[in-house]
Design a protein around this motif. Sequence first.
Motif, PDB file in Angstrom:
ATOM      1  N   SER A  71       0.814  -1.218   0.000  1.00  0.00           N
ATOM      2  CA  SER A  71       0.000   0.000   0.000  1.00  0.00           C
ATOM      3  C   SER A  71       0.844   1.264   0.000  1.00  0.00           C
ATOM      4  N   GLN A  72       2.057   1.194   0.579  1.00  0.00           N
ATOM      5  CA  GLN A  72       2.890   2.383   0.708  1.00  0.00           C
ATOM      6  C   GLN A  72       3.897   2.546  -0.418  1.00  0.00           C
ATOM      7  N   VAL A 105       7.434   5.870  -3.661  1.00  0.00           N
ATOM      8  CA  VAL A 105       8.167   6.142  -4.906  1.00  0.00           C
ATOM      9  C   VAL A 105       7.889   7.552  -5.405  1.00  0.00           C
ATOM     10  N   LYS A 106       6.641   7.959  -5.365  1.00  0.00           N
ATOM     11  CA  LYS A 106       6.275   9.272  -5.896  1.00  0.00           C
ATOM     12  C   LYS A 106       6.789  10.412  -5.037  1.00  0.00           C
ATOM     13  N   ASP A 107       6.573  10.343  -3.714  1.00  0.00           N
ATOM     14  CA  ASP A 107       6.852  11.485  -2.838  1.00  0.00           C
ATOM     15  C   ASP A 107       8.280  11.530  -2.319  1.00  0.00           C
ATOM     16  N   LEU A 108       8.908  10.365  -2.122  1.00  0.00           N
ATOM     17  CA  LEU A 108      10.261  10.350  -1.558  1.00  0.00           C
ATOM     18  C   LEU A 108      11.325  10.112  -2.619  1.00  0.00           C
ATOM     19  N   LEU A 109      11.127   9.081  -3.429  1.00  0.00           N
ATOM     20  CA  LEU A 109      12.147   8.745  -4.426  1.00  0.00           C
ATOM     21  C   LEU A 109      12.039   9.606  -5.679  1.00  0.00           C
ATOM     22  N   GLU A 130       6.834   3.368 -13.574  1.00  0.00           N
ATOM     23  CA  GLU A 130       7.724   2.247 -13.888  1.00  0.00           C
ATOM     24  C   GLU A 130       8.560   1.846 -12.675  1.00  0.00           C
ATOM     25  N   THR A 131       8.923   2.830 -11.854  1.00  0.00           N
ATOM     26  CA  THR A 131       9.696   2.532 -10.644  1.00  0.00           C
ATOM     27  C   THR A 131       8.844   1.743  -9.657  1.00  0.00           C
ATOM     28  N   VAL A 132       7.576   2.117  -9.541  1.00  0.00           N
ATOM     29  CA  VAL A 132       6.658   1.370  -8.671  1.00  0.00           C
ATOM     30  C   VAL A 132       6.551  -0.077  -9.147  1.00  0.00           C
ATOM     31  N   THR A 133       6.387  -0.253 -10.454  1.00  0.00           N
ATOM     32  CA  THR A 133       6.280  -1.599 -11.023  1.00  0.00           C
ATOM     33  C   THR A 133       7.538  -2.411 -10.752  1.00  0.00           C
ATOM     34  N   LEU A 134       8.716  -1.778 -10.905  1.00  0.00           N
ATOM     35  CA  LEU A 134       9.982  -2.465 -10.645  1.00  0.00           C
ATOM     36  C   LEU A 134      10.051  -2.960  -9.207  1.00  0.00           C
ATOM     37  N   ILE A 135       9.716  -2.093  -8.255  1.00  0.00           N
ATOM     38  CA  ILE A 135       9.809  -2.465  -6.842  1.00  0.00           C
ATOM     39  C   ILE A 135       8.790  -3.550  -6.499  1.00  0.00           C
ATOM     40  N   GLU A 173      18.068  10.903  -0.169  1.00  0.00           N
ATOM     41  CA  GLU A 173      18.034  12.243  -0.748  1.00  0.00           C
ATOM     42  C   GLU A 173      18.119  12.117  -2.261  1.00  0.00           C
ATOM     43  N   PRO A 174      17.091  12.595  -2.992  1.00  0.00           N
ATOM     44  CA  PRO A 174      17.125  12.510  -4.457  1.00  0.00           C
ATOM     45  C   PRO A 174      18.293  13.306  -5.021  1.00  0.00           C
ATOM     46  N   SER A 175      19.009  12.710  -5.966  1.00  0.00           N
ATOM     47  CA  SER A 175      20.119  13.411  -6.620  1.00  0.00           C
ATOM     48  C   SER A 175      20.351  12.788  -7.982  1.00  0.00           C
ATOM     49  N   GLY A 176      19.861  13.440  -9.010  1.00  0.00           N
ATOM     50  CA  GLY A 176      20.024  12.936 -10.363  1.00  0.00           C
ATOM     51  C   GLY A 176      19.111  11.760 -10.645  1.00  0.00           C
TER      52      GLY A 176
END
Length: 419
Positions: free
Chosen positions: A247-248, A253-257, A262-267, A317-320
């Motif tokens: 559920s989280q 993925v959207k708010d933190l990463l 596609e990233t959600v699907t990968l995880i 921390e997002p970076s690139g």
Amino acid sequence: MSTPFYLFRSKRFAPLFGTQFLGAFNDNLYKNTLAVLLTFQAAEWTSISSALLAPLIGAVFIAPFFLFSGLSGEIADRLDKARLARIVKVWEIIMMIVAVAGFATHSFSTLLLVVFGMGMHSTLFGPIKYSIIPQHMQQGELIGANALIESGTFGAILLGTIAGGALAAIPNGGVIASSGALMVAMVGYLFSRYIPSAPPPQRAEPFAFGFWKHTMDAITLAYRDRLVFLAILAISWFWLYGALLLSQFPSLVKDLLMGSEETVTLILALFTLGIGVGSALCERLSHHHVRYGIVVAGGIGMAVAGVDFALGIGTFEPSGPLSQNIHFWRIVVDVTLLGIFGGLFSVPLYALVQERSAPEARSRIIAANNILNALFMVLGAVATMAILSGGYNIAWLFGMVALGTALVGTIIYKVRREK
């Protein structure tokens, strides 16, 4: 017989697996199609706030587990389980026909009725699925059969979720998804036709109808064996943890990463793949017998991976680009390990419940497991909302749940040593 995959060639297992896999796929295909459509097009379907729709769908789907699990276990202990499986699949076909009509007419109340109906489908099939396994499998095959069922269930959840999201994004996606689900349900019925007969043991006591009575009878039966009841609690904890993660993941993925769909699907895919790997590994390590040490290893492994996952998201921390962020890959590895150790943790527990349950009461004990699974998932969702509303972050929540998993596994092992 070094791996459980030979069971796919057996009529004792393959039809049951196909029936279960396609049913779990349809549950999630329908639910996610509806959830995505209502999230992005809520005004076209209902006046209810979009923020309330996802919890509403989840609550309506899970309600039958509380209302009818005890009754479904009672019925499965009294009638031929293979015949019941076919009746359940006919019910699923009817629900999908109603779903096509609901999407075609944009009737929210009809679609919500189908959500309840699909919850009924899962409620009725749960006791059949897990109680028929020990009836058709040899004792040394229980771990392998449960490993395949567990892997297949999470695989079906993943595929149904992805397919539902993809179909909801296209014109008339609801009608297309429900029409596809209708065809899948028909194929599932064909699989169920080949499940070998599984007649119930003889029982002296007469049938007495009552929702509350059947629920309490099921829980009382499970409670009579302390180890079985603790195993059910541990399985319920596993589903609480899994439901929390699933559920989280999207918001994480959207708010933190700052990732994409596609990233959600990968995880999600790696978590599901991990459970499949862990389930298969459990079968190899157990040598076809329930090994309580594997439960402890799974619990401790989930704790270590879960704590590192919590630390990873707490300091991220997002970076690139994500693909070039080493901290992102740390999170990916932790999620995969959570799935692997989750498979090690849960598979022996299901086999333990089946092995120690009396044949004449097995379906009702499985029903008690379903009731407590649903209760734990609801309590987990409520606790999550309360904890996050109280100012604690998601990393803290994941860390506490991870540590709790190690404790649950250790208690199981301790009680087993005392017996």
